[in-house]
Design a protein around this motif. Sequence first.
Motif, PDB file in Angstrom:
ATOM      1  N   PHE A   1      47.183  32.068 104.441  1.00  0.00           N
ATOM      2  CA  PHE A   1      47.874  32.103 105.733  1.00  0.00           C
ATOM      3  C   PHE A   1      48.580  30.766 105.960  1.00  0.00           C
ATOM      4  O   PHE A   1      47.965  29.698 105.828  1.00  0.00           O
ATOM      5  N   PRO A   2      49.861  30.789 106.334  1.00  0.00           N
ATOM      6  CA  PRO A   2      50.650  29.547 106.431  1.00  0.00           C
ATOM      7  C   PRO A   2      50.489  28.812 107.757  1.00  0.00           C
ATOM      8  O   PRO A   2      51.468  28.465 108.422  1.00  0.00           O
ATOM      9  N   GLY A   3      49.266  28.560 108.172  1.00  0.00           N
ATOM     10  CA  GLY A   3      49.037  27.872 109.432  1.00  0.00           C
ATOM     11  C   GLY A   3      47.590  27.999 109.847  1.00  0.00           C
ATOM     12  O   GLY A   3      46.718  28.419 109.062  1.00  0.00           O
ATOM     13  N   ARG A   4      47.317  27.628 111.104  1.00  0.00           N
ATOM     14  CA  ARG A   4      45.967  27.774 111.652  1.00  0.00           C
ATOM     15  C   ARG A   4      45.720  29.259 111.930  1.00  0.00           C
ATOM     16  O   ARG A   4      46.474  29.905 112.639  1.00  0.00           O
ATOM     17  N   ASN A   5      44.635  29.782 111.405  1.00  0.00           N
ATOM     18  CA  ASN A   5      44.405  31.230 111.425  1.00  0.00           C
ATOM     19  C   ASN A   5      43.670  31.688 112.689  1.00  0.00           C
ATOM     20  O   ASN A   5      42.700  32.423 112.624  1.00  0.00           O
ATOM     21  N   SER A   6      44.132  31.261 113.861  1.00  0.00           N
ATOM     22  CA  SER A   6      43.472  31.714 115.089  1.00  0.00           C
ATOM     23  C   SER A   6      44.350  31.423 116.298  1.00  0.00           C
ATOM     24  O   SER A   6      45.150  30.486 116.289  1.00  0.00           O
ATOM     25  N   ILE A   7      44.185  32.251 117.322  1.00  0.00           N
ATOM     26  CA  ILE A   7      44.818  31.998 118.613  1.00  0.00           C
ATOM     27  C   ILE A   7      43.717  31.800 119.645  1.00  0.00           C
ATOM     28  O   ILE A   7      42.565  32.168 119.411  1.00  0.00           O
ATOM     29  N   GLU A   8      44.092  31.242 120.794  1.00  0.00           N
ATOM     30  CA  GLU A   8      43.106  31.006 121.854  1.00  0.00           C
ATOM     31  C   GLU A   8      43.610  31.590 123.161  1.00  0.00           C
ATOM     32  O   GLU A   8      44.775  31.417 123.527  1.00  0.00           O
ATOM     33  N   THR A   9      42.723  32.310 123.842  1.00  0.00           N
ATOM     34  CA  THR A   9      43.050  32.913 125.133  1.00  0.00           C
ATOM     35  C   THR A   9      41.905  32.660 126.102  1.00  0.00           C
ATOM     36  O   THR A   9      40.791  33.139 125.883  1.00  0.00           O
ATOM     37  N   LEU A  10      42.161  31.882 127.131  1.00  0.00           N
ATOM     38  CA  LEU A  10      41.142  31.595 128.155  1.00  0.00           C
ATOM     39  C   LEU A  10      39.845  31.091 127.531  1.00  0.00           C
ATOM     40  O   LEU A  10      38.744  31.464 127.944  1.00  0.00           O
ATOM     41  N   GLY A  11      39.972  30.249 126.515  1.00  0.00           N
ATOM     42  CA  GLY A  11      38.804  29.667 125.872  1.00  0.00           C
ATOM     43  C   GLY A  11      38.162  30.523 124.807  1.00  0.00           C
ATOM     44  O   GLY A  11      37.182  30.099 124.172  1.00  0.00           O
ATOM     45  N   VAL A  12      38.667  31.729 124.570  1.00  0.00           N
ATOM     46  CA  VAL A  12      38.130  32.622 123.543  1.00  0.00           C
ATOM     47  C   VAL A  12      39.040  32.573 122.320  1.00  0.00           C
ATOM     48  O   VAL A  12      40.250  32.780 122.429  1.00  0.00           O
TER      49      VAL A  12
END
Length: 684
Positions: A57-68
């Motif tokens: 994966f060409p980047g950080r493999n996560s998103i963040e939503t309201l601390g989750v």
Amino acid sequence: MPERPQTQITKSYYSDLEKDGMIFAKTVRSTKKSGILKGVEIKDLPEGYFLIDAKNFPGRNSIETLGVTAEILCSEKILYEGQPIAILAGPDKKVLEELAAKAKVEIEAMPGPAEKTILSQKKIILGGGRQKNVQKFFNKAAFKVQNKWTYNLDSTESNETNGALCFFTKDTLTINTPTQWPSHLIKNIAGVFSIPEEKILVNKTISCEPSVNSLWGNTLLACQTCAAVLVSKKPVKLVLSREEDDNFISNTGEVSITHKTAFDKNGLIQAATIDIEFDAGAFNPFAEEIIDRLTIASVSVYNFTNLEINAAAHSSQKPPASTNIETIDAQAFFAIERQLQKAADITGIDPSELRIINSKILTKESSKMPFNLSVEKAQESLNAIMAQSDFKRKFISNKINSSFKSDNIKSRGIGLSVAYDASGYYGTSIFECNQKMEATFQKDGSLVIHAITPSKTILEIWKNEAAEILQIDPKMVKVNSDFDLKDDPLIPENFYSNISIMTSLLKKCCQGIQTKRFRSPLPITVSKAITKTQIKQWNKTRFKGTPFNSTSFIVVALELTIDACEFRPEIKNIWVAVSAGKILAEKEAENKIKFSIQKTLAELIKNERLAAKNISIAFVQSELEPSQIGGLVKKALPAAFASALSQALNYDIHSVPLNDSDIFKATMEVAAKEAAANKKEGAQ
């Protein structure tokens, strides 16, 4: 700061857009609901096709939503069946389907059953003697009513499925997608791929119905699409199939609510316990707000001096559960209204009278509700429906006739339900005083409203309100929905376009312009926002006070028949009374209510499409600011339907939606009980 807008609005569907050299992307998903992902492989991948997993994966493999935090592609632990594990990209959609079917996915089984995790919980106790006082009233109650009610309606949405078209133009990343939360999308794209925010342009295409999952799930899909862009160096379009959209974006989580209520001999509620369970799926960034809203709505407009509420959202091995943010508390209204209807059956008290004696709002007396609500003209609304529907006479008549029905007689039932639609929840994690309005009076005499474009009806209301204050032609009022980076709304579109709050702020902007208009040079810009004082009306820590900016109110009565031959309900009449402040566009509001009625009816029985021909709508006008009406019907109609159906069948309906065979099964069960009772009576 960029000279161009950061977020633009288009009237196109993203799936209709094309780009030279564009290829397509498809999500490869887990075939198991749990386990350890060991790898995903497609042998002999053709030239021009790309497989992207967590390892490349060409980047950080996560998103963040309201601390989750949510992984974009599963790296190890499988949380649910259908979880994205890879992105497949290439020029031919048919070939992509064939390659995805050949994907070799290795998943190692995990020992033992998965444990449920509490994602959010709430405990409320009211009453002088606290918990033991609640039990004391149950011990000496004249009537005790206990039932479990389940609500899991799916929204029948036929709009475009979610997805994105992404590409680079020089060093600027353009994202065409139906996002409802642009700031969330931009911040996560920037963080995942280390792209400066000012180098990201969001072209907001036509949105579908708002839901919890479409808010953050759209960002997840855009990240998957952008990953394919970075790897392939080509424009990429990812379009979910209808099945994928239903299962992972629009899927609703089951809510079950158990009410245990103690009544005195006159039908007055002495004490109650309410247990709320929400299956949130594998994870849910909005679990806390969902539980908060369900807790508040669980008591509706009724008075409880001794009350215990236990509410919890728990995880499961299902996809993250979604809900329409406008009808987030419909489940709670269904439960409390069905509980009161069942109590009416047990106590023998008329359903309308039972509601009146347990709600000060319905009698114009000072309220002792657990949570403060401003509900205007509730009594007038209830009175209007009782008179129009002739509810009391029909309810008693149907009850008597049910004991004499035969196979060639249509069974009749009538149900009643009340609910409110709350706007501007002060306890939300994403509200944070960011709800604001800005308007500019230009040199040419026009007014430009800087806001996300609302619905056509609300836009007309805004134009008329602004034109009246500034004494200009409504045609001179325009909306600019392009936002620079510094001005991009931090909260989702459906919060931002709230009719009650935004209309009130617009009026304040116009009034501010009017006071400066003849004393200051043009253009004049005025901004207004929700104040911290307003938000402090609700104490989130103590869970006490006034939780909402405004509330609208609805009463619904529904009459139906059941043909003993077809075992299918036929809606005979629906009566609706709405109190939503000053109704500025009554015909449009009436059409919106009718559309919502037909849409909700279509969701009540699987594989059936109920419809109503006779609908009567009354608006109880007041001089208060206009308030939301979009979610009212879904909060009241299901309970009225279930109560009417229960009376017609002489059988309790505890959940919605029903299966198409449930009515036949209920009829057979009732007939079997009657036959057994007759046989026993004959033997004696």
